[in-house]
Design an enzyme around this catalytic site. Sequence first.
Site, PDB file in Angstrom:
ATOM      1  N   CYS A   8       0.834  -1.216   0.000  1.00 21.90           N
ATOM      2  CA  CYS A   8       0.000   0.000   0.000  1.00 21.90           C
ATOM      3  C   CYS A   8       0.860   1.253   0.000  1.00 21.90           C
ATOM      4  O   CYS A   8       0.586   2.219   0.722  1.00 21.90           O
ATOM      5  CB  CYS A   8      -0.966  -0.016   1.190  1.00 21.90           C
ATOM      6  SG  CYS A   8      -2.182  -1.325   1.028  1.00 21.90           S
ATOM      7  N   GLY A  12       0.480   1.324  -4.976  1.00 20.83           N
ATOM      8  CA  GLY A  12      -0.617   0.514  -4.427  1.00 20.83           C
ATOM      9  C   GLY A  12      -1.829   1.387  -4.132  1.00 20.83           C
ATOM     10  O   GLY A  12      -2.969   1.036  -4.476  1.00 20.83           O
ATOM     11  N   ALA A 122       4.168   8.948  -9.040  1.00 18.74           N
ATOM     12  CA  ALA A 122       3.486   9.289  -7.786  1.00 18.74           C
ATOM     13  C   ALA A 122       4.530   9.375  -6.687  1.00 18.74           C
ATOM     14  O   ALA A 122       5.520   8.652  -6.706  1.00 18.74           O
ATOM     15  CB  ALA A 122       2.447   8.222  -7.448  1.00 18.74           C
ATOM     16  N   LYS A 176      11.782  -0.285 -20.571  1.00 20.93           N
ATOM     17  CA  LYS A 176      11.701   0.363 -19.256  1.00 20.93           C
ATOM     18  C   LYS A 176      12.964   0.035 -18.452  1.00 20.93           C
ATOM     19  O   LYS A 176      13.472   0.880 -17.700  1.00 20.93           O
ATOM     20  CB  LYS A 176      10.433  -0.105 -18.528  1.00 20.93           C
ATOM     21  CG  LYS A 176      10.268   0.417 -17.103  1.00 20.93           C
ATOM     22  CD  LYS A 176       9.762   1.842 -17.061  1.00 20.93           C
ATOM     23  CE  LYS A 176       9.803   2.556 -15.724  1.00 20.93           C
ATOM     24  NZ  LYS A 176       9.258   1.908 -14.566  1.00 20.93           N
TER      25      LYS A 176
HETATM   26  O1  KPL Z   1      10.849   4.336 -12.644  1.00 24.72           O
HETATM   27  C1  KPL Z   1      11.421   5.329 -12.275  1.00 24.72           C
HETATM   28  C2  KPL Z   1      11.952   5.306 -10.892  1.00 24.72           C
HETATM   29  O2  KPL Z   1      12.256   6.347 -10.311  1.00 24.72           O
HETATM   30  O3  KPL Z   1      12.051   4.200 -10.353  1.00 24.72           O
HETATM   31  C3  KPL Z   1      11.690   6.467 -13.211  1.00 24.72           C
HETATM   32  C4  KPL Z   1      11.017   6.178 -14.541  1.00 24.72           C
HETATM   33  C5  KPL Z   1      13.172   6.588 -13.422  1.00 24.72           C
HETATM   34  C6  KPL Z   1      11.105   7.760 -12.760  1.00 24.72           C
HETATM   35  O4  KPL Z   1      11.769   8.360 -11.716  1.00 24.72           O
END
Ligand code: KPL
Length: 297
Positions: A8, A12, A122, A176
């Site tokens: 959470c 979450g 977030a 990613k």
């Molecule tokens: O996924 C991220 C993270 O901080 O873990 C990014 C994409 C780098 C964004 O801050």
Amino acid sequence: MKISVLGCGALGQLWLSTLYQQGHDVQGWVRIPQPFCAVNVISPDGTAFNRNLPTNDPQHLADSELLIVTLKAWQVSSALGTLLPKLNENCSVLLLHNGMGTVDELPAHRQPILLGATTHAARHEGNAIIHVAAGITHIGPANQRGAGASYLADPLHSALPDVAWHDNILPSLWNKLAVNCVINPLTAVYNCTNGDLIAHGEMIESICGEVAEVMAIEGYQTHKESLLSYVYQVIDTTSANHSSMLQDIRTQRHTEVDYITGYVLRRGRSHGLQLPMNNKLFEMIKRKESDYERFGS
Ligand code: KPL
């Protein structure tokens, strides 16, 4: 739909709040059981969602059609090890974390497993979660049974758009991964925001070059240039962010480096590839981690 959300934290709570508002029967699941979890999310347009949602109801878990896992990569296998036997065998399990490699660590299971990568941003501010920027969540199957779970993309998209289903999720996860291999260790080493990284172009190029090499040998169609352009796009859209790894280092928590840079190094090593820049960054982050894990905080 009955849905449980494991973890959470910021992500979450984002899923709990948006799924609840769509009328789904949701609960949180936390390591230390408590009667409810306070979900307090401010959306990008300033709207606040503030409500206590139920947690850790074993019957709700057993009846859930979907379990969304929003833990850190290194927490996934041990947490799921105890939960998988309690789930219905038709309950889909969606893993949403940075990095790759957790699926290989899961104990034997029958459930459909899905993997996802999200660009929603977030962060915690006091007791609230600020949903800084909307993004896109790419999801797809990690096992054969997961291939039959594409129907989940619709309700997930209605709750927290955009959600894109991919029959082959691996290329999205690798893209990613390249972003995280650049932004996370570099921001942690230089103690800077994502946007400040534009001053480190040469290192960014080397990291992307090495990740592209591993991807190519693993059979993905990619080029250093396309990874670079995606990485710079994310640096731009998240320029004010403090990456999750920088936050982990600052608060002396275990980082996800084993599943980010560490995963690329393991894949590279299996093909006999040397990845000096990623190796150097991996060592630097491990040294930082071991300093505080050894001496305590
Ligand atoms: O996924 C991220 C993270 O901080 O873990 C990014 C994409 C780098 C964004 O801050």
